[in-house]
Design a protein around this motif. Structure first.
Motif, PDB file in Angstrom:
ATOM      1  N   MET A   1      -7.005 -11.532  18.252  1.00 44.97           N
ATOM      2  CA  MET A   1      -6.237 -10.543  17.969  1.00 44.97           C
ATOM      3  C   MET A   1      -6.801  -9.458  17.124  1.00 44.97           C
ATOM      4  O   MET A   1      -6.848  -8.046  17.291  1.00 44.97           O
ATOM      5  N   LYS A   2      -7.347  -9.769  15.865  1.00 43.85           N
ATOM      6  CA  LYS A   2      -8.285  -9.045  14.919  1.00 43.85           C
ATOM      7  C   LYS A   2      -9.222  -8.258  15.588  1.00 43.85           C
ATOM      8  O   LYS A   2      -9.507  -7.013  15.368  1.00 43.85           O
ATOM      9  N   LEU A   3     -10.209  -9.199  16.161  1.00 43.53           N
ATOM     10  CA  LEU A   3     -11.238  -8.556  16.741  1.00 43.53           C
ATOM     11  C   LEU A   3     -11.022  -7.228  17.744  1.00 43.53           C
ATOM     12  O   LEU A   3     -11.379  -6.289  18.136  1.00 43.53           O
ATOM     13  N   ASN A   4      -9.863  -7.561  18.693  1.00 43.40           N
ATOM     14  CA  ASN A   4      -9.212  -6.732  19.798  1.00 43.40           C
ATOM     15  C   ASN A   4      -8.807  -5.604  19.120  1.00 43.40           C
ATOM     16  O   ASN A   4      -9.220  -4.267  19.495  1.00 43.40           O
TER      17      ASN A   4
ATOM     18  N   ASP B   1     -17.082  -7.379  21.748  1.00 47.88           N
ATOM     19  CA  ASP B   1     -17.180  -8.015  23.234  1.00 47.88           C
ATOM     20  C   ASP B   1     -17.787  -9.227  22.940  1.00 47.88           C
ATOM     21  O   ASP B   1     -17.193 -10.559  23.701  1.00 47.88           O
ATOM     22  N   ARG B   2     -19.129  -9.472  22.388  1.00 50.14           N
ATOM     23  CA  ARG B   2     -19.685 -10.802  22.361  1.00 50.14           C
ATOM     24  C   ARG B   2     -18.972 -11.846  21.486  1.00 50.14           C
ATOM     25  O   ARG B   2     -18.726 -12.992  21.763  1.00 50.14           O
ATOM     26  N   ALA B   3     -18.486 -11.323  20.362  1.00 49.98           N
ATOM     27  CA  ALA B   3     -17.333 -12.075  19.430  1.00 49.98           C
ATOM     28  C   ALA B   3     -16.155 -12.841  20.179  1.00 49.98           C
ATOM     29  O   ALA B   3     -15.957 -13.815  20.094  1.00 49.98           O
ATOM     30  N   ILE B   4     -15.672 -11.711  20.711  1.00 51.48           N
ATOM     31  CA  ILE B   4     -14.344 -12.056  21.607  1.00 51.48           C
ATOM     32  C   ILE B   4     -14.616 -13.024  22.722  1.00 51.48           C
ATOM     33  O   ILE B   4     -13.810 -14.093  22.854  1.00 51.48           O
ATOM     34  N   GLU B   5     -15.658 -12.783  23.507  1.00 48.95           N
ATOM     35  CA  GLU B   5     -15.978 -13.799  24.418  1.00 48.95           C
ATOM     36  C   GLU B   5     -16.188 -15.179  23.876  1.00 48.95           C
ATOM     37  O   GLU B   5     -15.754 -16.234  24.373  1.00 48.95           O
ATOM     38  N   SER B   6     -16.912 -15.289  22.981  1.00 46.67           N
ATOM     39  CA  SER B   6     -17.216 -16.679  22.062  1.00 46.67           C
ATOM     40  C   SER B   6     -15.846 -17.076  21.785  1.00 46.67           C
ATOM     41  O   SER B   6     -15.489 -18.431  21.902  1.00 46.67           O
ATOM     42  N   LYS B   7     -15.097 -16.327  20.999  1.00 52.61           N
ATOM     43  CA  LYS B   7     -13.838 -16.855  20.494  1.00 52.61           C
ATOM     44  C   LYS B   7     -12.905 -17.598  21.618  1.00 52.61           C
ATOM     45  O   LYS B   7     -12.358 -18.379  21.529  1.00 52.61           O
ATOM     46  N   MET B   8     -12.824 -16.597  22.808  1.00 43.98           N
ATOM     47  CA  MET B   8     -11.908 -17.039  23.832  1.00 43.98           C
ATOM     48  C   MET B   8     -12.165 -18.162  24.526  1.00 43.98           C
ATOM     49  O   MET B   8     -11.722 -19.331  24.864  1.00 43.98           O
ATOM     50  N   LYS B   9     -13.655 -18.457  24.515  1.00 45.98           N
ATOM     51  CA  LYS B   9     -14.118 -19.746  25.001  1.00 45.98           C
ATOM     52  C   LYS B   9     -14.059 -20.707  24.230  1.00 45.98           C
ATOM     53  O   LYS B   9     -13.584 -21.994  24.856  1.00 45.98           O
ATOM     54  N   GLU B  10     -14.006 -20.669  22.781  1.00 46.38           N
ATOM     55  CA  GLU B  10     -13.639 -21.787  21.901  1.00 46.38           C
ATOM     56  C   GLU B  10     -12.406 -22.064  21.850  1.00 46.38           C
ATOM     57  O   GLU B  10     -11.909 -23.235  22.031  1.00 46.38           O
ATOM     58  N   GLN B  11     -11.446 -20.959  22.337  1.00 47.54           N
ATOM     59  CA  GLN B  11     -10.132 -21.196  22.059  1.00 47.54           C
ATOM     60  C   GLN B  11      -9.532 -22.056  23.298  1.00 47.54           C
ATOM     61  O   GLN B  11      -8.630 -22.900  23.401  1.00 47.54           O
ATOM     62  N   GLU B  12     -10.206 -21.648  24.717  1.00 41.99           N
ATOM     63  CA  GLU B  12      -9.737 -22.407  25.791  1.00 41.99           C
ATOM     64  C   GLU B  12     -10.143 -24.091  25.670  1.00 41.99           C
ATOM     65  O   GLU B  12      -9.348 -24.889  26.115  1.00 41.99           O
TER      66      GLU B  12
END
Length: 623
Positions: free
Chosen positions: A576-579, A546-557
């Motif tokens: 997608m891989k993390l999910n 969850d922490r990794a996905i949140e960080s990646k999504m913030k970076e993506q935005e």
């Protein structure tokens, strides 16, 4: 009292002698006595940038880590100060002050890289200290972050992960990142708008568009900071005092320091105290002082051998050490509890089996508290085997105690009858009837006596068989009896002995059934605790995801907003891989993969291992 409370000043943790790193044993010994979870804060940066002063303030002291007042770097290697966490009861704050990077006296940039690498590997929060502004020169001075992918591996080479996949996963395991800018003199404004320190850092880490080598070189350290660190903050400090007072900063009173500097210092310390998390391993296991000491030793040994530190290998090595220690500690819990039962020997099967079940459960609980990454269950099986071996010994001791007690009791009860026998009172006409009456009365009295243990009927059966020749002799010497009467009495005696044998067999059967029932409950309890432990570890892994996905999504935005569509697409694939991995955890894939294969052999071990090795061996002893 925590050993952190006994540490009045910093000590050297990793010594750097002529470019060679070695662990200081006294520091490891101190860490080994800290059983609390640790929050580890490391500070790195160019030498003579005031790193040590901030660490002293985090320790709640004016002095401690050497500040120095010349161009010479005072801190060599990594120094450690363990203090009670000011906000979290039962936690220890471990402060690591690293030697200044770029020290001209060293002349070995590789050595700087390993110091930086160790700071990243050991900390839960990494503080990077610099002076002036976060300009391109300041970012380039942090080139060590660009080398992390070459210096740290997540998985061992056998795992076969692609390099790009490893880069994308660093964010799951790396510490939070704080950039501290000292002696900042500018206004915190961007395009005419006021920003805070965090906004200033994100602005400084913006990427440039383009494919030229110059642009790529510009973007690389910035992209690495974005990729590797799950959270980023920035604090900007004005100069703490006038130039003439800077040389004696350590001895200055608070009223001699610039008020704005003190305000930022307080905000920085409060952020560390409230936001810095407990150091965790890959997989979410919380690190204690003892584990941190092992971790330091493993990483320094790896670096000294010329190899690249691997997170997975380090966790496996730590898990083996900790799981073995967990087995020994859990065994002590079981042994200590059962020693109290031992003092009461002999006891019946209900008592020893129920206490065995109770303390086995407590031992398993103690094991679960400390163990981690025991996916194949080899260490819980080791614990079970050690407990069973100890239990075997107790069963045998209880059998022996029961035998001694029963034989002593029979000896005392038959003492008067033995005197009559010696006096010839049964060697008269009608003596056999008198003998049987006295014997049967003693048997009844024997059965009424409590606390005889598990061998009561067996010992009685053996005792009566031993006196069979004596009874026969009296019967055949009794002149009152006819031959026909003797034959009838003999048949009754044989029937009585057979009945006694049946009572002995019933005693054994009841004992086996009760022990089997207790072992079934013990097994069910162990399986329940194992399932709960694996579910906790899965939940920890989900939180990492969850922490990794949140960080990646913030970076993506942010990449989309800035027009970096290609980078945003790459991030979409990483997310997608993390999910997918998280979904596999949610579906219980790991549970099915590791737990169920472990539980099935345990089910089969109930009748085979426990019954054959523990009970039958003891119950057949001395038969």
């Amino acid at each position: 009292m925590s050993n952190a409370r006994l540490m009045s000043s910093p000590i050297c943790l990793v010594e750097n002698v002529k470019g060679s790193l070695c662990v200081c044993k006294s520091a490891i010994e101190l860490l080994s006595r800290i059983k609390e979870p640790v929050v580890v804060v490391s500070v790195v940066g160019l030498y003579r940038t005031g790193k040590s002063y901030l660490m002293n303030r985090l320790a709640g002291q004016q002095s401690g880590f050497a500040l120095g007042n010349t161009i010479e770097s005072k801190t060599k290697g990594i120094w450690m100060w363990c203090v009670p966490h000011p906000k979290e009861e039962g936690h220890t704050l471990v402060l690591l002050d690293t030697e200044g990077l770029g020290d001209v006296d060293k002349g070995d940039s590789k050595n700087d890289s390993w110091i930086f690498c160790l700071a990243v590997l050991l900390s839960s929060t990494l503080v990077y200290n610099s002076r002036g502004t976060i300009d391109n020169n300041a970012v380039e001075n942090l080139h060590y972050v660009s080398e992390l992918a070459e210096q740290i591996k997540i998985r061992s080479a056998e795992a076969g992960d692609e390099e790009e996949e490893e880069d994308s996963k660093f964010v799951q395991f790396f510490p939070s990142f704080i950039w501290v800018v000292r002696d900042f003199t500018l206004e915190l404004e961007i395009e005419g708008k006021k920003v805070n320190g965090d906004g200033y850092l994100e602005f400084a880490l913006q990427l440039k568009k383009g494919a030229s080598k110059k642009t790529s070189d510009y973007n690389l350290p910035r992209q690495c900071i974005r990729t590797y660190f799950p959270s980023r903050n920035c604090f900007v400090f004005p100069s703490p005092a006038s130039p003439e007072n800077m040389k004696r900063l350590e001895s200055l009173e608070e009223q001699d320091l610039v008020p704005d500097f003190l305000k930022v210092t307080d905000r920085f310390c409060e952020h560390i105290f409230h936001k810095s998390s407990v150091k965790t391993l890959k997989g979410g296991h919380r690190v204690t002082g003892k584990l941190l000491g092992h971790l330091v030793q493993i990483y320094v040994d790896t670096i000294s051998s010329g190899k690249v530190p691997c997170l997975e290998n380090a966790v496996v090595a730590l898990a083996n050490l900790e799981n073995q220690a967990a087995v020994e500690e859990a065994l002590k819990v079981y042994q200590s509890g059962m020693e109290e039962v031992k003092k009461k020997f002999p006891v019946n099967v209900d008592v020893i089996s129920s206490q065995h079940q109770k303390f086995n459960s407590l031992a398993t609980t103690e094991f679960m508290k400390r163990s981690f990454k025991n996916k194949k269950g080899e260490y819980i099986i080791k614990l079970m085997e050690k407990i069973d071996v100890y239990y075997i010994g107790l069963l045998e001791e209880n059998v022996n105690a029961s035998e001694r007690t029963c034989r002593d009791l029979l000896k005392n009860l038959f003492s008067d009858m033995n005197k009559r026998l010696q006096n010839g009172e049964y060697s008269t006409s009608g003596g056999y009837e008198l003998y049987c009456r006295d014997r049967d009365a003693i048997v009844e009295q024997y059965r009424r006596e409590p606390n005889k243990g598990v061998r009561a009927e067996a010992v009685l059966n053996e005792f009566l068989n031993e006196r069979g020749a004596e009874a026969n002799s009296i019967r055949y010497a009794d002149t009152k009896l006819t031959e026909n009467e003797r034959q009838i009495i003999e048949e009754k005696e044989n029937a009585a002995l057979l009945e006694q044998k049946c009572k002995e067999e019933k005693e054994k059967r009841i004992e086996r059934e009760r022990m089997m029932a207790a072992e079934n409950k013990r097994h069910e309890d162990r399986v329940r605790q194992m399932e709960e432990k694996f579910r906790q570890e899965l939940e920890q892994q989900k939180q990492e995801m969850d922490r990794a996905i949140e960080s990646k999504m913030k970076e993506q935005e942010e990449m989309l907003n800035k027009g970096f569509k290609e980078r945003a697409t790459d991030l979409d694939e990483e997310i997608m891989k993390l999910n997918n991995e998280k979904d596999r955890l949610h579906a219980g894939g790991i549970f099915k993969e590791y737990v169920m294969p472990f539980l099935h052999p345990l089910v089969e071990m109930i009748p085979n291992l426990i019954m054959q090795r523990s009970m039958l061996k003891c119950l057949k002893a001395k038969r």
